[in-house]
Design a protein around this motif. Structure first.
Motif, PDB file in Angstrom:
ATOM      1  N   GLY A 235       0.809  -1.212   0.000  1.00 33.35           N
ATOM      2  CA  GLY A 235       0.000   0.000   0.000  1.00 33.35           C
ATOM      3  C   GLY A 235       0.840   1.258   0.000  1.00 33.35           C
ATOM      4  N   LEU A 236       1.907   1.265   0.789  1.00 34.45           N
ATOM      5  CA  LEU A 236       2.789   2.436   0.838  1.00 34.45           C
ATOM      6  C   LEU A 236       3.490   2.661  -0.500  1.00 34.45           C
ATOM      7  CD1 LEU A 236       4.258   1.888   4.410  1.00 34.45           C
ATOM      8  CD2 LEU A 236       2.863   3.844   3.674  1.00 34.45           C
ATOM      9  N   CYS A 237       3.767   1.585  -1.212  1.00 29.06           N
ATOM     10  CA  CYS A 237       4.365   1.714  -2.553  1.00 29.06           C
ATOM     11  C   CYS A 237       3.345   2.229  -3.567  1.00 29.06           C
ATOM     12  CB  CYS A 237       4.902   0.364  -3.027  1.00 29.06           C
ATOM     13  SG  CYS A 237       6.395  -0.183  -2.200  1.00 29.06           S
ATOM     14  N   ASN A 238       2.112   1.752  -3.468  1.00 28.33           N
ATOM     15  CA  ASN A 238       1.101   2.082  -4.476  1.00 28.33           C
ATOM     16  C   ASN A 238       0.474   3.455  -4.282  1.00 28.33           C
ATOM     17  OD1 ASN A 238       1.384  -0.265  -5.935  1.00 28.33           O
ATOM     18  ND2 ASN A 238      -0.255  -1.358  -4.877  1.00 28.33           N
ATOM     19  N   LEU A 239       0.383   3.914  -3.052  1.00 22.26           N
ATOM     20  CA  LEU A 239      -0.317   5.175  -2.787  1.00 22.26           C
ATOM     21  C   LEU A 239       0.239   6.354  -3.590  1.00 22.26           C
ATOM     22  CD1 LEU A 239      -2.645   6.411  -1.196  1.00 22.26           C
ATOM     23  CD2 LEU A 239      -1.047   6.823   0.694  1.00 22.26           C
ATOM     24  N   PRO A 240       1.558   6.518  -3.684  1.00 23.30           N
ATOM     25  CA  PRO A 240       2.066   7.648  -4.481  1.00 23.30           C
ATOM     26  C   PRO A 240       1.769   7.546  -5.979  1.00 23.30           C
ATOM     27  CG  PRO A 240       3.762   6.795  -2.996  1.00 23.30           C
ATOM     28  CD  PRO A 240       2.650   5.801  -3.000  1.00 23.30           C
ATOM     29  N   HIS A 241       1.351   6.356  -6.427  1.00 24.63           N
ATOM     30  CA  HIS A 241       1.096   6.141  -7.854  1.00 24.63           C
ATOM     31  C   HIS A 241      -0.391   6.213  -8.214  1.00 24.63           C
ATOM     32  CE1 HIS A 241       5.257   4.920  -8.722  1.00 24.63           C
ATOM     33  NE2 HIS A 241       5.215   4.204  -7.608  1.00 24.63           N
ATOM     34  N   VAL A 242      -1.244   6.516  -7.236  1.00 24.64           N
ATOM     35  CA  VAL A 242      -2.692   6.452  -7.472  1.00 24.64           C
ATOM     36  C   VAL A 242      -3.118   7.361  -8.618  1.00 24.64           C
ATOM     37  CG1 VAL A 242      -4.953   7.038  -6.509  1.00 24.64           C
ATOM     38  CG2 VAL A 242      -3.377   5.644  -5.189  1.00 24.64           C
ATOM     39  N   GLN A 243      -2.652   8.591  -8.632  1.00 21.14           N
ATOM     40  CA  GLN A 243      -3.070   9.505  -9.699  1.00 21.14           C
ATOM     41  C   GLN A 243      -2.577   9.042 -11.069  1.00 21.14           C
ATOM     42  OE1 GLN A 243      -5.398  11.843  -9.334  1.00 21.14           O
ATOM     43  NE2 GLN A 243      -5.441  11.028  -7.241  1.00 21.14           N
ATOM     44  N   GLU A 244      -1.396   8.472 -11.100  1.00 19.81           N
ATOM     45  CA  GLU A 244      -0.861   7.900 -12.345  1.00 19.81           C
ATOM     46  C   GLU A 244      -1.718   6.721 -12.804  1.00 19.81           C
ATOM     47  OE1 GLU A 244       2.818   4.798 -13.089  1.00 19.81           O
ATOM     48  OE2 GLU A 244       3.075   6.386 -11.591  1.00 19.81           O
ATOM     49  N   ILE A 245      -2.144   5.876 -11.859  1.00 23.27           N
ATOM     50  CA  ILE A 245      -2.991   4.727 -12.163  1.00 23.27           C
ATOM     51  C   ILE A 245      -4.334   5.197 -12.710  1.00 23.27           C
ATOM     52  CG2 ILE A 245      -4.274   2.802 -11.126  1.00 23.27           C
ATOM     53  CD1 ILE A 245      -1.915   2.626  -9.073  1.00 23.27           C
ATOM     54  N   ILE A 246      -4.934   6.184 -12.051  1.00 26.23           N
ATOM     55  CA  ILE A 246      -6.229   6.701 -12.497  1.00 26.23           C
ATOM     56  C   ILE A 246      -6.108   7.338 -13.877  1.00 26.23           C
ATOM     57  CG2 ILE A 246      -8.012   8.436 -12.031  1.00 26.23           C
ATOM     58  CD1 ILE A 246      -7.625   7.842  -9.040  1.00 26.23           C
ATOM     59  N   ALA A 247      -5.020   8.059 -14.117  1.00 22.15           N
ATOM     60  CA  ALA A 247      -4.810   8.686 -15.434  1.00 22.15           C
ATOM     61  C   ALA A 247      -4.711   7.627 -16.531  1.00 22.15           C
ATOM     62  CB  ALA A 247      -3.555   9.547 -15.405  1.00 22.15           C
ATOM     63  N   GLY A 248      -4.027   6.517 -16.236  1.00 23.05           N
ATOM     64  CA  GLY A 248      -3.921   5.436 -17.223  1.00 23.05           C
ATOM     65  C   GLY A 248      -5.263   4.802 -17.519  1.00 23.05           C
ATOM     66  N   ARG A 249      -6.070   4.643 -16.499  1.00 22.12           N
ATOM     67  CA  ARG A 249      -7.405   4.087 -16.689  1.00 22.12           C
ATOM     68  C   ARG A 249      -8.298   5.066 -17.452  1.00 22.12           C
ATOM     69  NH1 ARG A 249      -7.565  -0.232 -12.669  1.00 22.12           N
ATOM     70  NH2 ARG A 249      -9.821  -0.446 -12.914  1.00 22.12           N
TER      71      ARG A 249
END
Length: 360
Positions: A235-249
């Motif tokens: 979770g600590l690794c993924n949290l900073p990438h959330v906006q990047e993940i949402i942008a890709g989706r």
């Protein structure tokens, strides 16, 4: 033969980011029981979501069970038939009674117009799902709950990153729960969270998560809903990438939005005041036969979709539901989620669009 494409694909952060956390876990040998990474993740989630009371747990189902137990729900719970089975299963599991209210066709969420007629002296709560991360009718549900002195629990499993008028969707209701399963926009491999605006309820949930005791002091009954340092590290690794993940989706969503044949399909309506997370891409066919034909054509090309949600939960005989929900029953027969994840290539997206359009 083309590589298989599934309806979702779990996001994994750079391996070196995760292994950096593993080094610390090995040094401390503190693997579970509210370790430092769990505590760090909880605080970062509170900050990210702007909520005061939040507890990280082992999955998104057990937090719903904890909510029902903490609110002392033993009677009737009005809920939605259009959701994953966990929503209704937890009610029956806790020996309460699920009462199904039909849904709104435009957003697939529970219809407030159908709720009030089902309220009886036995009704204790409304358990509503923000379907596909699309908000329920928040103000109307709150008004009904206030009028009839009911609790509001939101199954917000799909909503991480969703905001309504700039406010996290996970901050609504007496309790909101979220899933951090590997298929979700934000995940901890397995996991979930529960949040409430009520401090006393928060303390009760904290006890329930850990067998009802703190150290050697026992205060109540409880279960084991804790999560580990390894899950918190993800979770600590993924949290900073959330906006990047949402942008890709979002990129994939836009292609579907602009190129699918909407004269023969429909999709849910996202309100303008909602910042959506693109959790899923559901399409609704005119008939179940159209869905089955299209799904078969996609599978012939190694593209795997999901009938999500299917079936309508009020039709599950072991739940002993008495309520007819014609909108949910009809929509469940025609709902299909297309593949959606950040690294789904434009080429594959175009293949999916072509196959769907050709089979309508």
């Amino acid at each position: 033969m083309s590589e298989k494409i599934f309806v979702t694909k779990s996001y994994l952060p750079p391996k070196e980011e995760y292994t950096a956390y593993l080094t610390g876990i090995w040094e401390r040998s503190h693997l579970t029981n509210q370790g430092p990474l769990v505590l760090e993740l909880e605080q970062k989630l509170r900050d990210y979501l702007d909520v005061e009371h939040l507890h990280f747990a082992s999955n998104g189902t057990i937090v719903l069970q904890m909510a029902l137990k903490a609110l002392k729900i033993t009677g009737e719970v009005i809920t939605t038939p259009f959701s994953y089975c966990a929503t209704s299963h937890v009610i029956a599991w806790e020996n309460a009674t699920p009462i199904f209210a039909d849904i709104r066709e435009e957003d697939l969420c529970i219809d407030p117009d159908c709720i009030e007629a089902l309220i009886t002296p036995k009704t204790q709560a409304i358990l509503a799902t923000h379907v596909y991360g699309i908000p329920c009718q928040l103000e109307r549900i709150e008004a009904l709950a206030k009028k009839h002195n009911l609790y509001v629990i939101y199954d917000a499993a799909h909503t991480f990153g969703v905001k309504v008028d700039g406010k996290s969707l996970l901050s609504f209701g007496d309790v909101s729960t979220c899933s951090f399963h590997a298929t979700k926009v934000f995940h901890t491999v397995e996991g979930g969270m529960i949040t409430t605006p009520h401090q006393e309820l928060s303390e009760q949930l904290k006890l329930y998560r850990s067998f009802g005791h703190i150290g050697d002091e026992y205060f109540d009954i409880g279960i084991n809903a804790k999560n580990s340092e390894f899950h918190a590290a993800m979770g600590l690794c993924n949290l900073p990438h959330v906006q990047e993940i949402i942008a890709g989706r979002h990129r994939v969503t836009e292609s579907y939005d602009h190129q699918l044949n909407w004269s023969k399909l429909r999709k849910p309506v996202i309100p303008k005041n909602v910042e959506w997370n693109h959790a899923y891409y559901p399409i609704f066919f005119k008939t179940e036969a159209d869905l089955l034909r299209t799904r078969q054509a996609l599978e012939a090309q190694q593209i795997f979709t999901r009938r999500y949600f299917y079936p309508s939960l009020n039709t599950l005989t072991f739940l002993h539901a008495q309520q007819s929900c014609p909108v949910s029953e009809a929509m469940a027969l025609r709902a299909l989620c297309l593949p959606l994840y950040p690294d789904l290539s434009d080429t594959d997206v175009q293949r999916i669009i072509s196959i769907v359009n050709e089979n309508l």
